[in-house]
Design a protein around this motif. Structure first.
Motif, PDB file in Angstrom:
ATOM      1  N   LEU A 205       0.830  -1.209   0.000  1.00 23.52           N
ATOM      2  CA  LEU A 205       0.000   0.000   0.000  1.00 23.52           C
ATOM      3  C   LEU A 205       0.859   1.252   0.000  1.00 23.52           C
ATOM      4  CD1 LEU A 205      -2.827  -1.062   2.477  1.00 23.52           C
ATOM      5  CD2 LEU A 205      -2.982  -0.819  -0.014  1.00 23.52           C
ATOM      6  N   TRP A 206       1.985   1.215   0.716  1.00 24.05           N
ATOM      7  CA  TRP A 206       2.884   2.369   0.722  1.00 24.05           C
ATOM      8  C   TRP A 206       3.468   2.610  -0.665  1.00 24.05           C
ATOM      9  CZ3 TRP A 206       8.201   2.821  -0.202  1.00 24.05           C
ATOM     10  CH2 TRP A 206       8.754   4.068   0.117  1.00 24.05           C
ATOM     11  N   VAL A 207       3.858   1.537  -1.354  1.00 22.92           N
ATOM     12  CA  VAL A 207       4.377   1.677  -2.712  1.00 22.92           C
ATOM     13  C   VAL A 207       3.301   2.249  -3.631  1.00 22.92           C
ATOM     14  CG1 VAL A 207       5.196   0.417  -4.748  1.00 22.92           C
ATOM     15  CG2 VAL A 207       6.126  -0.114  -2.490  1.00 22.92           C
ATOM     16  N   GLY A 208       2.079   1.776  -3.471  1.00 25.82           N
ATOM     17  CA  GLY A 208       0.987   2.310  -4.277  1.00 25.82           C
ATOM     18  C   GLY A 208       0.795   3.798  -4.051  1.00 25.82           C
ATOM     19  N   HIS A 209       0.881   4.213  -2.774  1.00 25.48           N
ATOM     20  CA  HIS A 209       0.757   5.646  -2.462  1.00 25.48           C
ATOM     21  C   HIS A 209       1.939   6.418  -3.016  1.00 25.48           C
ATOM     22  CE1 HIS A 209      -0.094   9.292  -0.202  1.00 25.48           C
ATOM     23  NE2 HIS A 209       1.151   9.272   0.258  1.00 25.48           N
ATOM     24  N   ARG A 210       3.137   5.853  -2.879  1.00 26.63           N
ATOM     25  CA  ARG A 210       4.346   6.541  -3.345  1.00 26.63           C
ATOM     26  C   ARG A 210       4.332   6.728  -4.863  1.00 26.63           C
ATOM     27  NH1 ARG A 210      10.079   7.423  -1.155  1.00 26.63           N
ATOM     28  NH2 ARG A 210      11.182   7.962  -3.070  1.00 26.63           N
ATOM     29  N   THR A 211       3.871   5.726  -5.575  1.00 31.01           N
ATOM     30  CA  THR A 211       3.854   5.815  -7.035  1.00 31.01           C
ATOM     31  C   THR A 211       2.614   6.531  -7.558  1.00 31.01           C
ATOM     32  OG1 THR A 211       2.776   3.639  -7.194  1.00 31.01           O
ATOM     33  CG2 THR A 211       5.197   3.694  -7.278  1.00 31.01           C
ATOM     34  N   GLY A 212       1.628   6.738  -6.687  1.00 30.59           N
ATOM     35  CA  GLY A 212       0.397   7.377  -7.111  1.00 30.59           C
ATOM     36  C   GLY A 212      -0.496   6.486  -7.941  1.00 30.59           C
ATOM     37  N   LYS A 213      -0.271   5.170  -7.859  1.00 31.89           N
ATOM     38  CA  LYS A 213      -1.028   4.249  -8.699  1.00 31.89           C
ATOM     39  C   LYS A 213      -1.944   3.328  -7.896  1.00 31.89           C
ATOM     40  CE  LYS A 213       2.359   4.327 -12.425  1.00 31.89           C
ATOM     41  NZ  LYS A 213       3.263   3.543 -13.300  1.00 31.89           N
ATOM     42  N   GLY A 214      -2.143   3.656  -6.638  1.00 31.21           N
ATOM     43  CA  GLY A 214      -3.102   2.908  -5.848  1.00 31.21           C
ATOM     44  C   GLY A 214      -2.599   1.552  -5.400  1.00 31.21           C
ATOM     45  N   PRO A 215      -3.518   0.709  -4.926  1.00 32.55           N
ATOM     46  CA  PRO A 215      -3.123  -0.580  -4.333  1.00 32.55           C
ATOM     47  C   PRO A 215      -2.334  -1.489  -5.267  1.00 32.55           C
ATOM     48  CG  PRO A 215      -5.422  -0.066  -3.841  1.00 32.55           C
ATOM     49  CD  PRO A 215      -4.963   0.941  -4.845  1.00 32.55           C
ATOM     50  N   LEU A 216      -2.479  -1.316  -6.585  1.00 34.49           N
ATOM     51  CA  LEU A 216      -1.786  -2.180  -7.535  1.00 34.49           C
ATOM     52  C   LEU A 216      -0.484  -1.562  -8.038  1.00 34.49           C
ATOM     53  CD1 LEU A 216      -4.807  -3.502  -9.640  1.00 34.49           C
ATOM     54  CD2 LEU A 216      -3.753  -4.502  -7.603  1.00 34.49           C
ATOM     55  N   GLY A 217      -0.036  -0.503  -7.388  1.00 38.03           N
ATOM     56  CA  GLY A 217       1.185   0.156  -7.838  1.00 38.03           C
ATOM     57  C   GLY A 217       2.405  -0.745  -7.795  1.00 38.03           C
ATOM     58  N   TYR A 218       2.446  -1.661  -6.824  1.00 39.33           N
ATOM     59  CA  TYR A 218       3.607  -2.560  -6.743  1.00 39.33           C
ATOM     60  C   TYR A 218       3.692  -3.457  -7.969  1.00 39.33           C
ATOM     61  CZ  TYR A 218       7.070  -5.853  -5.108  1.00 39.33           C
ATOM     62  OH  TYR A 218       8.212  -6.636  -5.014  1.00 39.33           O
ATOM     63  N   LEU A 219       2.548  -3.849  -8.504  1.00 38.39           N
ATOM     64  CA  LEU A 219       2.561  -4.674  -9.715  1.00 38.39           C
ATOM     65  C   LEU A 219       3.163  -3.911 -10.888  1.00 38.39           C
ATOM     66  CD1 LEU A 219      -0.922  -6.439  -9.482  1.00 38.39           C
ATOM     67  CD2 LEU A 219       1.317  -7.281  -8.733  1.00 38.39           C
ATOM     68  N   ASP A 220       2.918  -2.602 -10.952  1.00 40.92           N
ATOM     69  CA  ASP A 220       3.526  -1.791 -12.001  1.00 40.92           C
ATOM     70  C   ASP A 220       5.039  -1.718 -11.824  1.00 40.92           C
ATOM     71  OD1 ASP A 220       1.122  -1.261 -13.239  1.00 40.92           O
ATOM     72  OD2 ASP A 220       0.771   0.600 -12.137  1.00 40.92           O
ATOM     73  N   VAL A 221       5.486  -1.646 -10.569  1.00 41.76           N
ATOM     74  CA  VAL A 221       6.922  -1.649 -10.303  1.00 41.76           C
ATOM     75  C   VAL A 221       7.544  -2.951 -10.802  1.00 41.76           C
ATOM     76  CG1 VAL A 221       8.680  -1.669  -8.483  1.00 41.76           C
ATOM     77  CG2 VAL A 221       6.780  -0.043  -8.359  1.00 41.76           C
ATOM     78  N   GLN A 222       6.905  -4.066 -10.493  1.00 38.89           N
ATOM     79  CA  GLN A 222       7.405  -5.355 -10.951  1.00 38.89           C
ATOM     80  C   GLN A 222       7.358  -5.458 -12.475  1.00 38.89           C
ATOM     81  OE1 GLN A 222       9.034  -7.569  -9.538  1.00 38.89           O
ATOM     82  NE2 GLN A 222       8.367  -8.045  -7.477  1.00 38.89           N
ATOM     83  N   ALA A 223       6.353  -4.859 -13.076  1.00 42.10           N
ATOM     84  CA  ALA A 223       6.256  -4.886 -14.535  1.00 42.10           C
ATOM     85  C   ALA A 223       7.432  -4.156 -15.163  1.00 42.10           C
ATOM     86  CB  ALA A 223       4.937  -4.265 -14.988  1.00 42.10           C
ATOM     87  N   GLY A 224       7.936  -3.132 -14.479  1.00 41.62           N
ATOM     88  CA  GLY A 224       9.112  -2.439 -14.975  1.00 41.62           C
ATOM     89  C   GLY A 224      10.334  -3.330 -15.042  1.00 41.62           C
ATOM     90  N   TRP A 225      10.350  -4.375 -14.227  1.00 40.17           N
ATOM     91  CA  TRP A 225      11.416  -5.388 -14.266  1.00 40.17           C
ATOM     92  C   TRP A 225      11.042  -6.547 -15.196  1.00 40.17           C
ATOM     93  CZ3 TRP A 225      16.016  -5.588 -11.245  1.00 40.17           C
ATOM     94  CH2 TRP A 225      16.187  -4.519 -10.360  1.00 40.17           C
ATOM     95  N   ARG A 226       9.912  -6.405 -15.892  1.00 37.12           N
ATOM     96  CA  ARG A 226       9.351  -7.478 -16.735  1.00 37.12           C
ATOM     97  C   ARG A 226       9.108  -8.748 -15.910  1.00 37.12           C
ATOM     98  NH1 ARG A 226       9.112  -6.544 -22.163  1.00 37.12           N
ATOM     99  NH2 ARG A 226      10.216  -4.675 -22.905  1.00 37.12           N
ATOM    100  N   ASN A 227       8.635  -8.523 -14.718  1.00 36.64           N
ATOM    101  CA  ASN A 227       8.348  -9.653 -13.831  1.00 36.64           C
ATOM    102  C   ASN A 227       6.864  -9.648 -13.498  1.00 36.64           C
ATOM    103  OD1 ASN A 227       8.979 -11.936 -12.437  1.00 36.64           O
ATOM    104  ND2 ASN A 227       9.782 -10.903 -10.633  1.00 36.64           N
ATOM    105  N   GLY A 228       6.268 -10.810 -13.459  1.00 35.15           N
ATOM    106  CA  GLY A 228       4.858 -10.927 -13.138  1.00 35.15           C
ATOM    107  C   GLY A 228       4.485 -12.392 -13.000  1.00 35.15           C
TER     108      GLY A 228
END
Length: 392
Positions: A247-270
């Protein structure tokens, strides 16, 4: 000496063979790495503390979150992908001792690996007895990628927290189990596996407690006062660590509860159910030399699945089956970093219990040389691996 001290000393004596054997195997691995690295004019300590993910952890410890690397293909590698407990411990040691952040990561790994080996022993001892517990701890030590246990990575820390959380579940210490699961969730994304084990076991126990007696004369077993409340508290604690960070990552990225998934997508990981990994294996069969690697991968995955089936057939306790199943599924079905899969499977120690039982039943004159041989092979492989491509 108090009763608590007496019990603690007795527990340590019971685990001593496992801990001493584990330490000996890890010492062999480190010595082999040092000699191999020196022959190649490399620093073994740098390989252990200042390469690959270890660098990302120390950067988090030193600079905090916000560092990222933009690759030419547009991918963004953000350090938000790395969970915070290991960097916090590195920062704590750097602030309170003369150690650097990298030194702190190495110390945490060494201590956590011993705690993990003890946890593996404790879980296996509880289920199958001390001899199997010693064998399980040694099997975990001699794994081909066991050298990662001594690196400034989070695998050892996570395995220690996971193993002791599972032990707490098995022994009915629900609040302890939930607290350790929460810390595991602050260590790696796969902390979900520990949370699932706590929740599945707690829900099953609630259902079992409320099941009507089998016969009219049956009397329900009395429960300790507050048992249900402690179980609920353990369930509530378990997901807090992972949820708080995500949740903190989602708030930090401004992308909500799924923001961490976007971070992982940047590493092409999922998580794609294993489709990308299956394609990776299939691509190995385009030429003869790589086809051998493809066969090896298929055999390896088949062995892992077979071990899990054996765990189920042998009636392993529910928390171990849930935990190992989730760790294995997340490792095999991740969509990237295929070379990391052996490392990602490292925490799945319940898969080793069927082999530990076989070794425990064997005579020492057979089991000791077998483990010794595998330890030597694992030490050589670890030295070769880190001096080559190493863990991504």
């Amino acid at each position: 000496m108090t009763d608590l001290e007496t019990r603690g000393a007795a527990t340590l004596r019971r685990a001593a063979p496992a801990l001493l054997g584990y330490a000996a195997v890890r010492a062999l691995g480190l010595l082999t790495l040092a000699l191999w690295s020196a022959a190649r004019d490399k620093s073994a300590y740098t390989l252990l503390t200042a390469r690959w993910d270890a660098l990302w952890y120390t950067r988090v410890a030193e600079l905090g979150y916000g560092y990222e690397v933009r690759l030419p293909n547009g991918d963004v590698h953000s350090n938000l992908a790395f969970f915070p407990l290991l960097p916090w411990l590195e920062r704590l040691l750097a602030a309170t001792t003369p150690l650097s952040y990298a030194d702190g990561g190495f110390v945490v790994a060494l201590l956590a690996s011993l705690a993990a080996a003890w946890g593996v022993f404790a879980v296996t001892d509880h289920v199958y007895g001390p001899r199997a517990g010693v064998c399980a701890a040694l099997l975990w030590a001699v794994l081909p990628v066991g050298i990662v246990q001594s690196m400034a990575y989070s695998e050892s820390l996570f395995t220690a927290l996971a193993a002791w959380s599972l032990y707490a579940v098995l022994t009915g210490r629900w609040v302890t189990a939930g607290a350790l699961a929460s810390l595991a969730g602050l260590t790696r994304p796969v902390g979900l596996a520990v949370v699932a084990a706590v929740w599945a076991t707690a829900i099953t126990s609630f259902v079992r407690d409320r099941r009507p007696p089998a016969g009219a004369a049956s009397v329900p077993e009395p429960k300790a006062p507050g048992a249900d409340a402690r179980r609920v508290l353990g369930m509530l604690l378990a997901p807090l660590g992972a949820a708080a960070y995500v949740l903190w990552v989602g708030h930090r990225t401004g992308k909500g509860p799924l923001g961490y998934l976007d971070v992982q997508a940047g590493w092409r990981n999922g998580f794609d159910g294993g489709y990308a990994f299956a394609r990776f294996v299939a691509d190995k069969f385009t030429s003869f030399p790589s086809a051998l690697a493809g066969v090896g991968l298929i055999v390896g995955v088949g062995l892992i699945v077979w071990l899990y089936v054996v765990c189920v057939r042998q009636g392993q306790p529910l928390p171990l089956l849930v935990y190992a199943g989730v760790v294995t599924a997340l490792a095999l079905c991740a969509s990237s970093y295929f070379g990391s899969k052996p490392r990602l499977l490292l925490p799945a120690f319940p898969l080793l219990l069927p082999l530990a039982r076989v070794l425990a039943r064997a005579r020492t004159r057979w089991s000791a040389p077998a483990l010794g041989t595998v330890a030597v092979v694992g030490a050589v492989y670890g030295a070769f691996w880190l001096n080559g491509s190493g863990p991504p």
